[in-house]
Write an enzyme that holds these catalytic residues in place. Structure first.
Site, mmCIF file in Angstrom:
data_model
loop_
_atom_site.group_PDB
_atom_site.id
_atom_site.type_symbol
_atom_site.label_atom_id
_atom_site.label_comp_id
_atom_site.label_asym_id
_atom_site.label_seq_id
_atom_site.Cartn_x
_atom_site.Cartn_y
_atom_site.Cartn_z
ATOM 1 N N GLY A 72 -9.837 -38.432 17.011
ATOM 2 C CA GLY A 72 -9.082 -37.289 16.090
ATOM 3 C C GLY A 72 -9.933 -37.098 14.825
ATOM 4 O O GLY A 72 -9.826 -37.818 13.906
ATOM 5 N N VAL A 129 -9.597 -42.222 14.077
ATOM 6 C CA VAL A 129 -9.326 -41.213 13.171
ATOM 7 C C VAL A 129 -10.626 -41.009 12.367
ATOM 8 O O VAL A 129 -11.126 -42.091 11.771
ATOM 9 C CB VAL A 129 -8.146 -41.258 12.316
ATOM 10 C CG1 VAL A 129 -8.334 -40.060 11.450
ATOM 11 C CG2 VAL A 129 -7.083 -41.277 13.353
ATOM 12 N N LYS A 130 -11.219 -39.849 12.356
ATOM 13 C CA LYS A 130 -12.278 -39.488 11.304
ATOM 14 C C LYS A 130 -11.426 -38.710 10.276
ATOM 15 O O LYS A 130 -10.825 -37.765 10.499
ATOM 16 C CB LYS A 130 -13.422 -38.709 11.984
ATOM 17 C CG LYS A 130 -14.437 -38.117 10.935
ATOM 18 C CD LYS A 130 -15.273 -37.163 11.640
ATOM 19 C CE LYS A 130 -16.159 -36.511 10.555
ATOM 20 N NZ LYS A 130 -17.383 -35.585 11.543
ATOM 21 N N THR A 131 -11.630 -39.183 9.084
ATOM 22 C CA THR A 131 -11.123 -38.268 7.930
ATOM 23 C C THR A 131 -11.730 -38.585 6.642
ATOM 24 O O THR A 131 -12.743 -39.162 6.531
ATOM 25 C CB THR A 131 -9.526 -38.741 7.913
ATOM 26 O OG1 THR A 131 -8.933 -37.726 6.599
ATOM 27 C CG2 THR A 131 -9.469 -40.113 7.191
#
Length: 265
Positions: A140, A173-175
């Site tokens: 995501g 998750v990439k954030t």
């Protein structure tokens, strides 16, 4: 699922250095990606990239790695900086397409707080369901959009985005990295968190500090692009970043390695 994740995360450290080269779908031929085939070839030759995040166009026409790195296929997009709204992404591929290409994961963006938050989160959730059928990991990619640009350093807002992506089915998750309270972002997300590079850092040392801070805060690695391939010395910087991620080098040690590798390369 675990077999595919082992091609993304290095067994010894449990972390991953993922090189993102998917920028051209929205931003065009950026500096460092004008000849994308050459950029991939040069960085792949170092043997330090654990996995690549790329589009199906790049996969077909510019991706020819020497070994067998992990591959995460981006299957959302459909907007460019020339259009009215960069956050208006739709699905541009399928999980089955990723499987046919031999990908180890797929990636879908969700833009938290943007006018297209609902559509992008629903797309992510829909793909998560498809991924479950095939045991395909889903990355995501959490974005914020222009209206929330000032919140990239707000740990509460970034924690909300990371948690929302996980709750809608993302396995990774990439954030954004927040200099303050990043450990709380990680603590509030039940799946591995990897940091984006965000805007180009002013210096390579700034990039090393960001990566080190993220790893110390609990990140499982990076999904980074321009801060490496737009560096004046991308291969040397890649070696220093790899040292932080997989060998727990400190910032000073990594910077010394960067200087040594610059002389060699």
């Amino acid at each position: 699922m675990q077999i595919r994740l082992r091609r993304i995360f290095r067994r010894e450290s449990g972390r991953s250095l993922i090189m993102a080269v998917d920028h051209g779908m929205a931003l065009g031929p950026l500096t460092g990606l004008v000849d994308i085939k050459d950029t991939i070839s040069r960085l792949d030759a170092t043997g330090m990239v654990d996995a690549w995040l790329l589009t199906k166009g790049t996969f077909h026409y510019a991706f020819n790695p020497r070994g067998c790195p992990g591959v995460i296929l981006r299957i959302s997009g459909g907007a460019t900086i020339a259009g009215p709204e960069l956050t208006r992404e739709g699905l541009t591929g399928t999980v089955e397409e990723g499987l046919a290409l031999g990908a180890d994961g797929v990636a879908v963006s969700a833009f938290i707080g943007s006018p297209y938050e609902h559509e992008t989160l629903v797309n992510l959730a829909r793909v998560a369901g498809e991924c479950r059928r095939w045991n395909m990991p889903l990355l995501g990619v959490v974005g914020v959009g222009k209206i929330n640009e000032d919140k990239k350093q707000d740990p509460r807002f970034i924690a909300l985005g990371a948690r929302a992506a996980a709750e809608h089915g993302a396995d990774l998750v990439k954030t954004y990295y927040t200099e303050r309270d990043f450990d709380r972002v990680v603590a509030g997300c039940p799946v591995p968190v990897l940091i984006a590079g965000g805007p180009k850092c002013e210096t390579d040392l700034d990039t090393l500090k960001m990566v080190h801070g993220a790893i110390q805060g609990g990140a499982r690695g990076i999904v980074m692009g321009r801060n490496i391939w737009q560096s004046p010395h991308p291969e040397a910087l890649l070696a220093a970043v790899e040292g932080i991620i997989h060998r727990d080098l400190g910032v000073n040690e990594a910077f010394e390695l960067l200087q040594e590798c610059k002389k060699i390369r």
